[in-house]
Write an enzyme that holds these catalytic residues in place. Sequence first.
Site, PDB file in Angstrom:
ATOM      1  N   HIS A  32       8.056   6.538  10.194  1.00  0.00           N
ATOM      2  CA  HIS A  32       7.250   6.389   8.983  1.00  0.00           C
ATOM      3  C   HIS A  32       6.419   7.674   8.891  1.00  0.00           C
ATOM      4  CE1 HIS A  32       5.116   4.712   5.739  1.00  0.00           C
ATOM      5  NE2 HIS A  32       4.781   3.533   6.213  1.00  0.00           N
ATOM      6  N   ARG A  41       0.815  -1.241   0.000  1.00  0.00           N
ATOM      7  CA  ARG A  41       0.000   0.000   0.000  1.00  0.00           C
ATOM      8  C   ARG A  41       0.832   1.267   0.000  1.00  0.00           C
ATOM      9  NH1 ARG A  41      -2.888  -2.872   2.822  1.00  0.00           N
ATOM     10  NH2 ARG A  41      -1.079  -4.156   3.187  1.00  0.00           N
ATOM     11  N   THR A  42       1.941   1.281   0.742  1.00  0.00           N
ATOM     12  CA  THR A  42       2.709   2.530   0.793  1.00  0.00           C
ATOM     13  C   THR A  42       3.309   2.810  -0.580  1.00  0.00           C
ATOM     14  OG1 THR A  42       3.177   2.124   3.108  1.00  0.00           O
ATOM     15  CG2 THR A  42       4.540   3.760   2.014  1.00  0.00           C
ATOM     16  N   LYS A  93      25.887  -5.761  -7.638  1.00  0.00           N
ATOM     17  CA  LYS A  93      27.268  -5.673  -8.135  1.00  0.00           C
ATOM     18  C   LYS A  93      28.174  -4.978  -7.115  1.00  0.00           C
ATOM     19  CE  LYS A  93      25.742  -4.999 -12.934  1.00  0.00           C
ATOM     20  NZ  LYS A  93      25.710  -3.967 -13.976  1.00  0.00           N
ATOM     21  N   ARG A 127      11.997   3.501   0.925  1.00  0.00           N
ATOM     22  CA  ARG A 127      11.721   2.695   2.116  1.00  0.00           C
ATOM     23  C   ARG A 127      12.909   1.777   2.317  1.00  0.00           C
ATOM     24  NH1 ARG A 127       6.558  -0.916   3.776  1.00  0.00           N
ATOM     25  NH2 ARG A 127       5.914   1.140   4.458  1.00  0.00           N
TER      26      ARG A 127
END
Length: 362
Positions: free
Chosen positions: A171, A88-89, A117, A138
Amino acid sequence: MQQDITTLTWEAFEALPLREKAPYLMQDDGMPFHTLFAQQFGRPLLERLCDLATKIRRVAKRREGALFLASLLSHKRAMLYFSQPSSRTFLSHLSACEILGMRTGSVRDASTSSELKGESQEDSVRTFSSYFDLVIMRSPARGLAERMAWVLGNSERNIPIINAGSGKDQHPTQALLDVYTLVRSFETQGGIDGKTVVFVGDLLRGRTVRSLAYLLTRFRDVRQIFVAPRELQIKDDILEMLRRRGVAYEVSHDLRRWLPEADAVYMTRIQDEWDTASGESARIDTSAFKLGPDEAALMRPSAAILHPLPRRDEISTALDRDPRAKYWRQMRNGMWIRAALIAATFGKAAEIDAYYADHPKP
Ligand code: NCD
């Protein structure tokens, strides 16, 4: 005045308390440039963003309004960089960008990026800044968004960063949408001031609770009650912050004791992805921290039930049709307030005000 981040080494910036970091992250018009933590948001800014979210929501209902909104940032591109699970975020930010006409790119899996890498996340974000005008990120790592803000501030392409969840810590955009949901839920009850908010569940590792606990201190006489099993109770730093600000709070393990006094109940799931030993959370008795019809019967008719989602069994699906259940609306509110935040970040708030004033409201 926005302070110049290039005057500080990373170590000096990192060492500052959050309230002293904030001036490096805000713009001269009082809007955020980077959105990294809840402490950046004072009450006037919260009220401004909630008002803007409502205007965007109403303007978007009409076709011409939606086209106007989609013209605002059609020259800008956003990168969604999510190195931690999210549905959802991610979709909420993506939709917010689309409402404003932004084009978007995304990396959601480090195994498809050059990090495999051996590229550092700093270099990845600098790379994004070559192609994009905003990074929404996030990460499981606490403080990474701050580090990126400092790195970009010291590069030739300083672009805004929005923290969409960092570790167990913060958050901020979830806290914004939680506040917006509470504002809307208490519209006819005198707003958030004077209310009692009961947080329930995994308060130790739930970052949304931590960010919201900060934002609620921006309102008058809001009482905060933390109901959790002993092992998952809210950390002392939050309680210390509440004491410093003279906010009334209680720490409890008795949900039924507090439900009748709650204006809002904020449920959370057990965050077992953070377990250090396997099965650690499963050994904690969480049975008394769930909301079903019996518990809801103890709540006031005017109370609101919130949850950042995803939910497991801590809210019975039997409550989904209860008018007090706000968690579905809460998700949609997230899209509107994130659109408001992004518009404000790019200096578009006044244009939305002007359009809203000049056009019919549905
Ligand atoms: C929350 C999160 O990621 O912290 N989810 C969300 O953003 N809506 C809460 C959770 O995962 O429990």
